[in-house]
Design a protein around this motif. Structure first.
Motif, PDB file in Angstrom:
ATOM      1  N   ILE A  53      -7.652  -5.523  -8.415  1.00 15.45           N
ATOM      2  CA  ILE A  53      -7.650  -6.136  -9.754  1.00 15.45           C
ATOM      3  C   ILE A  53      -7.801  -5.064 -10.830  1.00 15.45           C
ATOM      4  O   ILE A  53      -7.112  -5.097 -11.857  1.00 15.45           O
ATOM      5  N   ASN A  54      -8.676  -4.112 -10.603  1.00 13.22           N
ATOM      6  CA  ASN A  54      -8.838  -3.014 -11.564  1.00 13.22           C
ATOM      7  C   ASN A  54      -7.555  -2.201 -11.705  1.00 13.22           C
ATOM      8  O   ASN A  54      -7.166  -1.811 -12.816  1.00 13.22           O
ATOM      9  N   SER A  55      -6.886  -1.952 -10.581  1.00 11.27           N
ATOM     10  CA  SER A  55      -5.618  -1.226 -10.619  1.00 11.27           C
ATOM     11  C   SER A  55      -4.556  -2.033 -11.360  1.00 11.27           C
ATOM     12  O   SER A  55      -3.784  -1.481 -12.150  1.00 11.27           O
ATOM     13  N   MET A  56      -4.536  -3.330 -11.109  1.00 10.89           N
ATOM     14  CA  MET A  56      -3.590  -4.218 -11.797  1.00 10.89           C
ATOM     15  C   MET A  56      -3.798  -4.170 -13.303  1.00 10.89           C
ATOM     16  O   MET A  56      -2.834  -4.096 -14.080  1.00 10.89           O
ATOM     17  N   GLU A  57      -5.063  -4.196 -13.724  1.00 15.25           N
ATOM     18  CA  GLU A  57      -5.359  -4.179 -15.161  1.00 15.25           C
ATOM     19  C   GLU A  57      -4.914  -2.869 -15.797  1.00 15.25           C
ATOM     20  O   GLU A  57      -4.420  -2.860 -16.932  1.00 15.25           O
ATOM     21  N   ASN A  58      -5.056  -1.769 -15.073  1.00 10.18           N
ATOM     22  CA  ASN A  58      -4.571  -0.484 -15.585  1.00 10.18           C
ATOM     23  C   ASN A  58      -3.051  -0.492 -15.752  1.00 10.18           C
ATOM     24  O   ASN A  58      -2.518   0.036 -16.751  1.00 10.18           O
ATOM     25  N   GLN A  59      -2.355  -1.070 -14.790  1.00  9.10           N
ATOM     26  CA  GLN A  59      -0.894  -1.197 -14.913  1.00  9.10           C
ATOM     27  C   GLN A  59      -0.519  -2.046 -16.125  1.00  9.10           C
ATOM     28  O   GLN A  59       0.419  -1.733 -16.855  1.00  9.10           O
ATOM     29  N   ALA A  60      -1.264  -3.129 -16.321  1.00  4.01           N
ATOM     30  CA  ALA A  60      -0.989  -4.030 -17.443  1.00  4.01           C
ATOM     31  C   ALA A  60      -1.194  -3.321 -18.776  1.00  4.01           C
ATOM     32  O   ALA A  60      -0.422  -3.527 -19.726  1.00  4.01           O
ATOM     33  N   ASP A  61      -2.218  -2.476 -18.861  1.00  2.00           N
ATOM     34  CA  ASP A  61      -2.452  -1.697 -20.088  1.00  2.00           C
ATOM     35  C   ASP A  61      -1.242  -0.834 -20.408  1.00  2.00           C
ATOM     36  O   ASP A  61      -0.799  -0.749 -21.566  1.00  2.00           O
ATOM     37  N   TYR A  62      -0.704  -0.181 -19.364  1.00  2.00           N
ATOM     38  CA  TYR A  62       0.452   0.695 -19.576  1.00  2.00           C
ATOM     39  C   TYR A  62       1.672  -0.116 -20.022  1.00  2.00           C
ATOM     40  O   TYR A  62       2.375   0.278 -20.971  1.00  2.00           O
ATOM     41  N   VAL A  63       1.918  -1.251 -19.341  1.00  2.00           N
ATOM     42  CA  VAL A  63       3.069  -2.094 -19.698  1.00  2.00           C
ATOM     43  C   VAL A  63       2.942  -2.575 -21.140  1.00  2.00           C
ATOM     44  O   VAL A  63       3.911  -2.548 -21.908  1.00  2.00           O
ATOM     45  N   ALA A  94      -1.743 -11.627 -25.651  1.00  2.00           N
ATOM     46  CA  ALA A  94      -2.368 -12.705 -24.883  1.00  2.00           C
ATOM     47  C   ALA A  94      -2.199 -12.477 -23.387  1.00  2.00           C
ATOM     48  O   ALA A  94      -3.136 -12.686 -22.599  1.00  2.00           O
ATOM     49  N   LEU A  95      -1.004 -12.039 -22.973  1.00  2.00           N
ATOM     50  CA  LEU A  95      -0.764 -11.756 -21.564  1.00  2.00           C
ATOM     51  C   LEU A  95      -1.654 -10.618 -21.069  1.00  2.00           C
ATOM     52  O   LEU A  95      -2.260 -10.702 -19.991  1.00  2.00           O
ATOM     53  N   GLU A  96      -1.741  -9.559 -21.859  1.00  2.00           N
ATOM     54  CA  GLU A  96      -2.556  -8.409 -21.457  1.00  2.00           C
ATOM     55  C   GLU A  96      -4.037  -8.783 -21.414  1.00  2.00           C
ATOM     56  O   GLU A  96      -4.772  -8.318 -20.530  1.00  2.00           O
ATOM     57  N   THR A  97      -4.475  -9.629 -22.332  1.00  3.13           N
ATOM     58  CA  THR A  97      -5.879 -10.048 -22.339  1.00  3.13           C
ATOM     59  C   THR A  97      -6.211 -10.866 -21.096  1.00  3.13           C
ATOM     60  O   THR A  97      -7.333 -10.791 -20.578  1.00  3.13           O
ATOM     61  N   ALA A  98      -5.255 -11.630 -20.589  1.00  2.00           N
ATOM     62  CA  ALA A  98      -5.477 -12.368 -19.347  1.00  2.00           C
ATOM     63  C   ALA A  98      -5.799 -11.410 -18.202  1.00  2.00           C
ATOM     64  O   ALA A  98      -6.650 -11.710 -17.351  1.00  2.00           O
ATOM     65  N   THR A  99      -5.131 -10.253 -18.182  1.00  2.00           N
ATOM     66  CA  THR A  99      -5.436  -9.265 -17.135  1.00  2.00           C
ATOM     67  C   THR A  99      -6.810  -8.651 -17.358  1.00  2.00           C
ATOM     68  O   THR A  99      -7.519  -8.343 -16.399  1.00  2.00           O
ATOM     69  N   ASP A 100      -7.199  -8.470 -18.629  1.00  2.00           N
ATOM     70  CA  ASP A 100      -8.553  -7.987 -18.924  1.00  2.00           C
ATOM     71  C   ASP A 100      -9.604  -8.942 -18.374  1.00  2.00           C
ATOM     72  O   ASP A 100     -10.638  -8.521 -17.846  1.00  2.00           O
ATOM     73  N   LYS A 101      -9.347 -10.237 -18.525  1.00  2.00           N
ATOM     74  CA  LYS A 101     -10.300 -11.249 -18.069  1.00  2.00           C
ATOM     75  C   LYS A 101     -10.381 -11.277 -16.545  1.00  2.00           C
ATOM     76  O   LYS A 101     -11.440 -11.579 -15.982  1.00  2.00           O
ATOM     77  N   CYS A 102      -9.263 -10.959 -15.875  1.00  2.00           N
ATOM     78  CA  CYS A 102      -9.316 -10.810 -14.418  1.00  2.00           C
ATOM     79  C   CYS A 102     -10.272  -9.681 -14.030  1.00  2.00           C
ATOM     80  O   CYS A 102     -11.059  -9.802 -13.087  1.00  2.00           O
ATOM     81  N   GLU A 103     -10.187  -8.588 -14.772  1.00  2.28           N
ATOM     82  CA  GLU A 103     -11.081  -7.458 -14.512  1.00  2.28           C
ATOM     83  C   GLU A 103     -12.527  -7.842 -14.803  1.00  2.28           C
ATOM     84  O   GLU A 103     -13.439  -7.445 -14.067  1.00  2.28           O
ATOM     85  N   ASP A 104     -12.761  -8.625 -15.860  1.00  2.00           N
ATOM     86  CA  ASP A 104     -14.121  -9.089 -16.159  1.00  2.00           C
ATOM     87  C   ASP A 104     -14.681  -9.894 -14.977  1.00  2.00           C
ATOM     88  O   ASP A 104     -15.849  -9.724 -14.602  1.00  2.00           O
ATOM     89  N   ALA A 105     -13.861 -10.766 -14.417  1.00  2.00           N
ATOM     90  CA  ALA A 105     -14.298 -11.563 -13.266  1.00  2.00           C
ATOM     91  C   ALA A 105     -14.601 -10.666 -12.070  1.00  2.00           C
ATOM     92  O   ALA A 105     -15.587 -10.880 -11.349  1.00  2.00           O
ATOM     93  N   ALA A 106     -13.759  -9.647 -11.859  1.00  2.00           N
ATOM     94  CA  ALA A 106     -13.992  -8.707 -10.760  1.00  2.00           C
ATOM     95  C   ALA A 106     -15.302  -7.955 -10.962  1.00  2.00           C
ATOM     96  O   ALA A 106     -16.045  -7.707 -10.005  1.00  2.00           O
ATOM     97  N   ASN A 107     -15.602  -7.595 -12.199  1.00  2.00           N
ATOM     98  CA  ASN A 107     -16.857  -6.902 -12.490  1.00  2.00           C
ATOM     99  C   ASN A 107     -18.068  -7.779 -12.176  1.00  2.00           C
ATOM    100  O   ASN A 107     -19.091  -7.290 -11.679  1.00  2.00           O
ATOM    101  N   VAL A 108     -17.959  -9.076 -12.461  1.00  2.00           N
ATOM    102  CA  VAL A 108     -19.047 -10.001 -12.125  1.00  2.00           C
ATOM    103  C   VAL A 108     -19.219 -10.065 -10.610  1.00  2.00           C
ATOM    104  O   VAL A 108     -20.347 -10.050 -10.107  1.00  2.00           O
ATOM    105  N   LEU A 109     -18.109 -10.135  -9.882  1.00  2.00           N
ATOM    106  CA  LEU A 109     -18.185 -10.170  -8.419  1.00  2.00           C
ATOM    107  C   LEU A 109     -18.867  -8.920  -7.872  1.00  2.00           C
ATOM    108  O   LEU A 109     -19.686  -9.007  -6.940  1.00  2.00           O
ATOM    109  N   GLU A 110     -18.544  -7.775  -8.444  1.00  2.00           N
ATOM    110  CA  GLU A 110     -19.176  -6.537  -7.991  1.00  2.00           C
ATOM    111  C   GLU A 110     -20.672  -6.537  -8.290  1.00  2.00           C
ATOM    112  O   GLU A 110     -21.485  -6.044  -7.493  1.00  2.00           O
ATOM    113  N   THR A 111     -21.060  -7.110  -9.427  1.00  2.00           N
ATOM    114  CA  THR A 111     -22.479  -7.243  -9.767  1.00  2.00           C
ATOM    115  C   THR A 111     -23.194  -8.133  -8.745  1.00  2.00           C
ATOM    116  O   THR A 111     -24.303  -7.819  -8.297  1.00  2.00           O
ATOM    117  N   ILE A 112     -22.560  -9.238  -8.361  1.00  2.00           N
ATOM    118  CA  ILE A 112     -23.134 -10.134  -7.370  1.00  2.00           C
ATOM    119  C   ILE A 112     -23.326  -9.414  -6.037  1.00  2.00           C
ATOM    120  O   ILE A 112     -24.358  -9.552  -5.374  1.00  2.00           O
TER     121      ILE A 112
END
Length: 215
Positions: free
Chosen positions: A155-165, A192-210
């Motif tokens: 997910i983090n890698s995906m978000e980095n790709q989305a930033d570049y796109v 809006a599309l790019e922010t959706a990928t940011d929110k995926c990363e936010d969810a992944a960060n919560v999972l890592e915290t858990i």
């Protein structure tokens, strides 16, 4: 309050929270699939149907999030920290909101020429939703920590790709597009599309915290 009601109040509600999270993350996959079909369709009627479907699925996500918050208020014992339950539910809900926002903007702005960055970002969003669903499915026992962490890494890698796109698409808009209104429309949708990928990363960060808290 009966003795049975008091007892139920203190029973861990793993059977409540985990199915709700799995429903929420599964709903994201349906949203991501509908978004991908939307940006790959040239039929105006089908695109209108998909925009409505995305709106309906976003409402489904809202209802699931509301159920999770209700369970937080009703139950004393939770499978992991209450703030993490709230944060994960909110992050999943945010992903749904921005997928819906992207589709709604395409319809409202009457955008018919779907560019390659739109389709690529939609593809990345779906990829993030699938990985998030895999990770959420492993939360109930935390036995397969590697699968969760691998999903978070993807997910983090995906978000980095989305930033570049996104950055490349906006740069191209400014360089090659002469219609100011079109620049504004496209940039809003891309954002809006790019922010959706940011929110995926936010969810992944919560999972890592858990994972850190429950390792």
């Amino acid at each position: 309050m009966s003795l049975n009601s008091i007892f139920q109040y203190f029973v861990p509600k793993d059977r409540k929270f985990f199915p709700l999270f799995e429903k929420a993350s599964g709903n994201l996959i349906h949203l991501g699939e509908a978004l991908n079909e939307l940006v790959n369709s040239s039929d105006p009627n089908r695109r209108a149907e998909l925009t409505k479907k995305i709106e309906d699925l976003e409402h489904v996500g809202d209802d699931i999030t509301h159920q999770i918050f209700l369970e937080l208020g009703k139950n004393f014992i939770t499978p992991f920290d209450r703030e993490d339950i709230h944060a994960l539910a909110s992050a999943i809900d945010d992903i749904a909101d921005f997928i819906h926002g992207s589709a709604a903007r395409m319809s409202l702005y009457k955008v018919t020429d779907i560019t390659a960055p739109f389709t690529k970002l939609a593809e990345l969003i779906l990829q993030g939703c699938i990985d998030l669903n895999k990770a959420v499915g492993e939360l109930k026992n935390l036995k397969n920590i590697r699968l969760i962490t691998d999903s978070c890494v993807r997910i983090n890698s995906m978000e980095n790709q989305a930033d570049y796109v996104f950055d490349r698409a906006v740069a191209d808009l400014f360089e090659y597009e002469q219609d100011t209104k079109l620049i504004i429309k496209y940039k809003e949708i891309l954002s809006a599309l790019e922010t959706a990928t940011d929110k995926c990363e936010d969810a992944a960060n919560v999972l890592e915290t858990i994972l850190v808290k429950n390792a």
